[in-house]
Scaffold this active site. Structure first.
Site, short mmCIF file in Angstrom:
data_model
loop_
_atom_site.label_atom_id
_atom_site.label_comp_id
_atom_site.label_asym_id
_atom_site.label_seq_id
_atom_site.Cartn_x
_atom_site.Cartn_y
_atom_site.Cartn_z
N VAL A 92 7.60 -8.96 50.68
CA VAL A 92 8.39 -7.74 50.87
C VAL A 92 7.91 -6.90 51.96
O VAL A 92 6.87 -6.92 52.24
CB VAL A 92 8.03 -6.80 49.54
CG1 VAL A 92 8.75 -5.47 49.76
CG2 VAL A 92 8.58 -7.47 48.06
N CYS A 93 8.95 -6.47 52.90
CA CYS A 93 8.40 -5.90 54.07
C CYS A 93 8.77 -4.33 53.58
O CYS A 93 9.86 -3.97 53.69
CB CYS A 93 9.49 -6.40 55.15
SG CYS A 93 9.18 -5.49 56.75
N LEU A 94 7.75 -3.60 53.51
CA LEU A 94 7.75 -2.22 53.20
C LEU A 94 6.70 -1.21 53.76
O LEU A 94 5.57 -1.78 53.72
CB LEU A 94 7.79 -2.11 51.52
CG LEU A 94 7.85 -0.85 50.95
CD1 LEU A 94 9.03 -0.02 51.28
CD2 LEU A 94 7.67 -0.80 49.45
#
Lengths: 158, 877
Positions: A92-94
């Protein structure tokens, strides 16, 4: 595992059991000897009600580094998960999970999974991580909707 | 105070408080009022408003004082303090409305925070002003501590001042608790909480008085006392000396016999928090918690304490495990599980309640997992016995499905803990060998059937074991029969897919039955379930050794799908059927761990191109049939069909080969639309990769693939070029349009799209690393470095600078001499942009010098980022 990491993860587990958001689950996985591996958690994140992600329950693995909570956990959906902010590997890119952006040691597992749930329906177009979903989201909303609907079915609880 | 100004303020107050006002009008009035309050006449305005008889105006008068005290940085005149004390006295004597009095108190407390050093007897003064009215004194004391804890920063001297007040406040609280006045006692408890939280050690003696307060018939007092003790117990350990704890535990033991329903919740909470620490030493409390579980008449969804009680048992079991007390408490834990087993059985409920219910069940299953390390196999025994006994003692029409279902649900929850040795399988076997799967066909309750289907999927490893294989076939038959129920299709198809994939060889003798079952049900399957079932049957077909038999079986599926695809249907339906085909193609692949024999490879290579059913030709025909369709999803599905057999060592009917693949890609690329091009280019990349690993890649295929490069599929094209450079670099150099492609890759560095940049960066790194491309690099190096220089001198986004830096590193490492010349030219001799030209020559020269000295080392990126910041005018960033 460092003592800080261990005690924090134990506390996180306790807090989670005591009070966790409805429909979510998160727990450490078993290690080879049948004990708990506190550094790897398996979570299930439901799609938010009223959004196109509703109906699916999405498995996410949280991998806590030795330096946790100074450094954030890595959160991974299944490989190939369809979402503009999920890398093809499932990571996840957060910003919340980025050490050089919004990560703070005080952020809890509860906040992380809620953050990921919110991200599902509110992708960050400025930080794309996979081409397919990003291009669909940007230029072909119908295809995007269709793909999300299929993924919801794939991850339907029943 | 100017009367005109005052009347204007009164109008504003009227607007704020009168009913029916538009919210915007209220907001404007509030803003206007704030201006007056903060204005030079603020003090007078506060005084004037307090003098009115309107409570709202008085409140705003007090609030004006508060705002002025906050705002004024200079020393406050003594007059303000006297004025406020006078007003508080009037407020208590008149009396004013409580909210006005509290606001005046708030203003005085804020003033005290500012002047605490000069106000040593604050409490004494307040007691005088409040004429020793205990209730008001307590309210003020409560507000004093609450306001202090809300302060943004800790002020040591203020905390010391407050610390000195502890004995006085403690005396007031103790005195009030001793009175026969419930309201006063409640206020004393409200005051106690913030003070005890801040100075718990000093107020420890008062804890005993508070604990004794549990001895009351007044529910409100009991509720508040219990709530305060619940809050204080886990955090303020210093105050909980052995004696104080003993007193509380004794009090609780006495109260656990309380029969009044209202008391259950506050008492339960307190017992749980106290017992979490001392559970094993306090059997009476444990019995109480057990009774809370059993005697609670409500269903578990209405039980306010359900989560707390479950958490208690989690902590309890964890303590036993960590304390090494295995065995001692097993009976208690079984009892707890038994109670939950009863309470978590299905009952009539709405869908929203079901979500809540199943969520709680999942939490219970986590608890069950935890207990396994204490109870071991016995836990499985109990659950399995409950199912088997029920099945053995009753006729299927009279079975208690709710009991069976909860046991199955618990087995589901335990599935994750089964170890590699699979010793639990011997026990679980009893369930899979029982009549359950036959009897379930008579069960009308869908939720029971869902749980049962889920069990099969959770125990797929069992069916792979020697013991489990016997039951594989009847279990799959049950699963196929479940497909008739739409709501079971998703979970049943998932289980079928798991079992067919892992046990394909065992199922080969029965492939005909599965094929028939699929043919019978296929028109009723939902898209996802359909694809999974086709794949499941495909796995079994793949395991058939005889190729003509395989071909016959594939043909049966293909005939069905051909028929569906020949009809004019909605895009969704076409897509679903094409995906079934790609699923079949994937299922026919050899498993990754299979040992592949040369003879097998040869046999397949000879058989499939000429087999009588002409499967390959018909599959290609379907692909061609859809080539004109503009939908990108359909194009992607077609590409997936082609990919499914492309990389196979052992050919399948889906192994169309390089020529057919390239031919499709070129035709589709020409037909468009543009939105389909990325899938087509990705297909070509996949072809290059698979041909290279099969050592069959040639320049013809590479040239044909490169002809697909297009700006419509920008990053896909760059990935394709990278793959060609990687696998067959000379083909790239020899390609007639090589210069055009290099130019394309150079221009890509000016894009802000992250995917394009990333792909371009990878291409150039690969290009610079390969010796075969060295002459081409020589030719295009200056053009490349010009493009990079433009970006690293400020044109790029900060987050993209790394992509350019990676190329510089690779260039410096692989071709240091020419790169140094190119950098010198782009950055110093003939700056490529105005921004670059505006930097001093020295800074540009120093930058180039640093890059040369680093020779592509790690610090190159840092140096480039620093230069980028410098060019952007952010040197100190």
């Amino acid at each position: 595992m460092s003592s800080l990491c261990l005690s924090r993860l134990q506390q996180e587990r306790k807090n989670w059991r005591k009070d966790h958001p409805f429909g979510f689950s998160a727990k450490p996985v078993k290690d080879e000897k049948g004990g708990l591996n506190l550094q790897v958690w398996q979570a299930r994140i439901p799609g938010k009600k009223g959004t196109q992600w509703e109906g699916g329950v999405y498995p996410v693995v949280l991998e806590f580094p030795q330096e946790y909570p100074t450094r954030p956990p890595k959160c991974k959906f299944d490989q190939g998960f369809y979402h503009p902010n999920v890398y093809p590997s499932g990571t996840v890119c957060l910003s919340l999970l980025n050490e050089s952006q919004d990560w703070r040691p005080a952020i809890t597992v509860r906040q992380i999974v809620l953050g990921i749930q919110a991200l599902l329906d509110e992708p960050n177009i400025h930080s794309p991580a996979q081409t397919t979903a990003y291009n669909h989201y940007k230029s072909h909303p119908d295809a995007y909707k269709r793909m999300v609907a299929e993924q919801v079915k794939k991850y339907a609880d029943y | 105070m100017d009367p005109a100004e005052l009347s204007q303020v009164e109008v504003l107050i009227n607007t704020i408080y009168s009913t029916g006002q538009h919210p915007d009008a209220v907001k404007i009035a509030q803003r206007e009022l704030l201006k007056y309050q903060r204005g030079p006449n603020g003090w007078d305005l506060g005084q004037a408003l307090l003098e009115t008889s309107d409570a709202n105006a008085q409140f705003l008068g007090a609030s004006t004082f508060l705002i002025k005290i906050h705002d004024q940085t200079a020393a406050l005149p003594d007059q303000i303090k006297h004025l406020l004390l006078q007003w508080l006295q009037s407020a208590v004597q008149t009396p004013f409305k409580p909210f006005v009095t509290r606001k005046i108190m708030g203003a005085i407390i804020t003033l005290f925070f500012r002047q605490h050093a000069e106000w040593p007897d604050f409490l004494g003064d307040m007691a005088k002003v409040l004429s020793s009215n205990f209730s008001q004194v307590l309210v003020l004391s409560q507000m004093l501590m609450e306001d202090y804890t809300r302060l943004q920063q800790s002020i040591h001297s203020l905390r010391s001042a407050l610390h000195k007040m502890v004995p006085q406040v403690g005396t007031w609280i103790e005195h009030s608790l001793a009175q026969n006045d419930t309201t006063l006692k409640l206020q004393a408890l409200d005051t106690f909480l913030p003070w005890a939280s801040a100075f718990n050690h000093d107020l420890a003696p008062l804890l005993t008085v508070v604990i004794d307060g549990l001895n009351t018939d007044d529910f409100d007092l009991f509720d508040k006392t219990a709530a305060i003790l619940t809050d204080l117990y886990p955090v303020h350990y210093k105050a909980w000396t052995r004696d104080v704890k003993a007193r509380l535990l004794a009090a609780l033991e006495k109260y656990t016999s309380h029969s009044d329903e209202d008391y259950l919740i506050p008492l339960g909470r307190l017992v749980l928090v106290v017992s979490s620490e001392d559970a094993t030493t306090r059997p009476k409390l444990m019995d109480y918690i057990l009774s809370r579980l059993t005697e609670n008449p409500e269903n578990i969804l209405d039980d306010e304490l359900a989560n707390d009680v479950l958490e208690f048992w989690n902590v309890f079991v964890e303590d036993i495990i960590s304390g090494g007390m295995s065995g001692e408490y097993n009976a208690t834990i079984y009892k707890v599980i038994g109670i939950y087993w009863q309470r978590l059985q299905l009952f009539e409920m709405s869908d929203s309640s079901w979500e809540l219910f199943s969520s709680f069940r999942r939490d219970f299953c986590d608890f069950l997992e935890l207990t396994y390390s204490l109870l071991g196999l016995g836990l499985f025994d109990q659950l399995v016995s409950s199912i088997v006994q029920e099945l053995q003692t009753r006729d299927h029409a009279k079975l208690n499905w709710k009991e069976i279902e909860i046991s199955l649900c618990c087995l589901n929850g335990l599935a994750d803990i089964i170890g590699v040795d699979g010793k639990e399988f011997e026990t679980v076997q009893a369930v899979f060998s029982s009549t359950l799967w036959v009897d379930l066909q008579y069960c009308k309750n869908l939720r029971v059937r869902q749980t049962a289907v889920n069990v099969i999927g959770c125990y797929d490893a069992f069916f792979e074991s020697e013991a489990g294989r016997t039951y594989l076939s009847p279990t799959l038959t049950y699963l196929f029969s479940s497909l008739t129920e739409v709501s079971l299709q998703n979970i049943a198809s998932r289980s079928i897919q798991k079992l067919c994939s892992s046990c394909r060889e065992v199922l080969v003798p029965e492939y005909g039955q599965f094929l028939s079952a699929y043919i019978a049900i296929h028109s009723r399957l939902q898209p996802t379930a359909h694809q999974r079932i086709v794949m499941s049957v495909g796995y079994i077909i793949q395991a058939i050794e005889d190729l003509p038999t395989q071909a016959d079986a594939i043909n049966e599926i293909l005939v069905l799908l051909e028929a569906r695809l020949s009809q004019i249907e909605k895009v969704e339906d076409d897509l679903a059927h094409l995906r079934c085909l790609s699923g079949l193609g994937k299922a026919l692949r050899e498993p990754t761990d299979a040992l592949i024999l040369h003879a097998q490879v040869e046999a397949a290579r000879n058989y499939w191109p000429n087999e009588p059913k002409e499967l390959r030709k018909r599959l290609l025909c379907i692909v061609r049939q859809f080539i004109n369709r503009p939908e990108p999803d359909l194009c992607e599905a077609l590409c997936e069909i082609i990919k499914s057999g492309l990389s196979e060592q052992v050919e399948t009917p889906f192994s169309f080969g390089a020529d057919a693949t390239i031919s499709f890609a070129i035709d589709k690329n020409q037909l468009g639309p543009a939105v389909c091009r990325p899938s087509v280019v990705d297909l070509a990349t996949f072809l290059i990769t698979s041909q290279a690993s099969a050592k069959t890649l040639n320049t013809t295929t590479a040239f044909a693939s490169l002809s697909l490069v297009s700006g419509d599929a920008h990053d896909s094209s760059l990935r394709l070029m990278t793959e060609v450079v990687n696998k067959i670099p000379l083909a790239f150099v020899e390609y007639s349009r090589a210069a055009e492609l290099v130019d394309f890759a150079v221009k890509s560095l000016g894009f802000s799209d992250r995917f394009v940049l990333s792909a371009a960066s990878k291409f150039w790194m690969r290009f610079a690393s390969t010796s075969e491309t060295a002459p081409a690099l020589e030719q295009f190096g200056q053009q490349l470095v010009d493009a990079i220089a433009r970006q690293i001198s400020g044109d790029a986004n900060r987050s993209d600078v790394d992509y350019h830096a990676d190329i510089v590193k690779k260039l410096m490492a692989r071709a240091p001499m020419p790169t140094a010349i190119w950098l010198q030219h782009s950055l110093v001799d003939a700056p490529v942009s105005e921004r670059l030209a505006s930097q001093t020559e020295k800074s540009r020269k120093d930058f180039v010098k640093q890059l040369i000295l680093l020779r592509g080392g790690r610090q190159t990126t840092q140096v480039i980022v620093k230069f980028w910041l410098h060019c952007r005018g952010l040197p100190e960033y």
